[in-house]
Scaffold this motif. Structure first.
Motif, PDB file in Angstrom:
ATOM      1  N   GLN A  28       0.829  -1.205   0.000  1.00 50.95           N
ATOM      2  CA  GLN A  28       0.000   0.000   0.000  1.00 50.95           C
ATOM      3  C   GLN A  28       0.864   1.255   0.000  1.00 50.95           C
ATOM      4  N   ASP A  29       1.954   1.223   0.776  1.00 49.69           N
ATOM      5  CA  ASP A  29       2.878   2.368   0.790  1.00 49.69           C
ATOM      6  C   ASP A  29       3.494   2.568  -0.591  1.00 49.69           C
ATOM      7  N   THR A  30       3.923   1.451  -1.205  1.00 53.53           N
ATOM      8  CA  THR A  30       4.515   1.523  -2.540  1.00 53.53           C
ATOM      9  C   THR A  30       3.501   2.051  -3.544  1.00 53.53           C
ATOM     10  N   SER A  31       2.268   1.553  -3.451  1.00 53.56           N
ATOM     11  CA  SER A  31       1.217   1.994  -4.361  1.00 53.56           C
ATOM     12  C   SER A  31       0.937   3.487  -4.196  1.00 53.56           C
ATOM     13  N   ALA A  32       0.901   3.955  -2.960  1.00 53.19           N
ATOM     14  CA  ALA A  32       0.656   5.383  -2.710  1.00 53.19           C
ATOM     15  C   ALA A  32       1.794   6.216  -3.289  1.00 53.19           C
ATOM     16  N   ALA A  33       3.023   5.746  -3.127  1.00 56.71           N
ATOM     17  CA  ALA A  33       4.173   6.469  -3.676  1.00 56.71           C
ATOM     18  C   ALA A  33       4.108   6.502  -5.202  1.00 56.71           C
ATOM     19  N   MET A  34       3.715   5.386  -5.798  1.00 58.36           N
ATOM     20  CA  MET A  34       3.621   5.333  -7.261  1.00 58.36           C
ATOM     21  C   MET A  34       2.490   6.236  -7.770  1.00 58.36           C
ATOM     22  N   ARG A  35       1.371   6.273  -7.053  1.00 58.76           N
ATOM     23  CA  ARG A  35       0.273   7.157  -7.459  1.00 58.76           C
ATOM     24  C   ARG A  35       0.718   8.626  -7.394  1.00 58.76           C
ATOM     25  N   ALA A  36       1.479   8.953  -6.352  1.00 57.97           N
ATOM     26  CA  ALA A  36       1.978  10.327  -6.228  1.00 57.97           C
ATOM     27  C   ALA A  36       2.929  10.635  -7.390  1.00 57.97           C
ATOM     28  N   GLN A  37       3.766   9.673  -7.742  1.00 60.88           N
ATOM     29  CA  GLN A  37       4.697   9.866  -8.849  1.00 60.88           C
ATOM     30  C   GLN A  37       3.934  10.022 -10.168  1.00 60.88           C
ATOM     31  N   VAL A  38       2.870   9.246 -10.360  1.00 67.23           N
ATOM     32  CA  VAL A  38       2.051   9.364 -11.570  1.00 67.23           C
ATOM     33  C   VAL A  38       1.407  10.750 -11.626  1.00 67.23           C
TER      34      VAL A  38
END
Length: 124
Positions: free
Chosen positions: A78-88
């Motif tokens: 979930q942390d990784t996904s949140a970071a990736m969404r922020a990067q997107v």
């Protein structure tokens, strides 16, 4: 009655009494033996139950450990996904900014009388 008959009757009564006592004793012994068999069966059933219970407790412990691992992995994902969404979101903002810049540059080229290709390639 003669004494021989009396002796025979007493002997017969004694034999019957002895047979009755033996029968009662035999039934009591049979009950004790049945109790022993029941107790042995109970002990075996108890051992099987306790073994099964111990196995289930061990499985439950393993499942809890696995669930803890999965919860940790899920939190990490979930942390990784949140970071990736922020990067997107950042990349989308950059793309939007670049598209605005390209539009502004095309407008400037157009005002300057220079023709540009829509795909970004120049004519020779």
């Amino acid at each position: 009655m003669t004494p021989e008959i009396w002796i025979a009757v007493v002997a017969c009564v004694g034999a019957l009494g002895s047979a009755a006592f033996t029968a009662r004793s035999s039934r009591a012994t049979a009950r004790v033996e049945a109790s022993k068999v029941d107790a042995a069966a109970y002990d075996r059933a108890k051992a099987i139950y306790e073994s099964a219970l111990q196995t289930l407790e061990e499985q439950l412990t393993k499942l809890r450990e696995r669930m803890t691992e999965l919860n940790q992995q899920l939190a990490h994902e979930q942390d990784t996904s949140a970071a990736m969404r922020a990067q997107v979101r950042e990349l989308r903002a950059q793309v939007d900014l670049l598209e605005d810049t390209v539009a502004d540059l095309r407008l400037q080229l157009s005002k300057a009388g220079i023709q540009s290709e829509p795909d970004g390639t120049e004519e020779p």
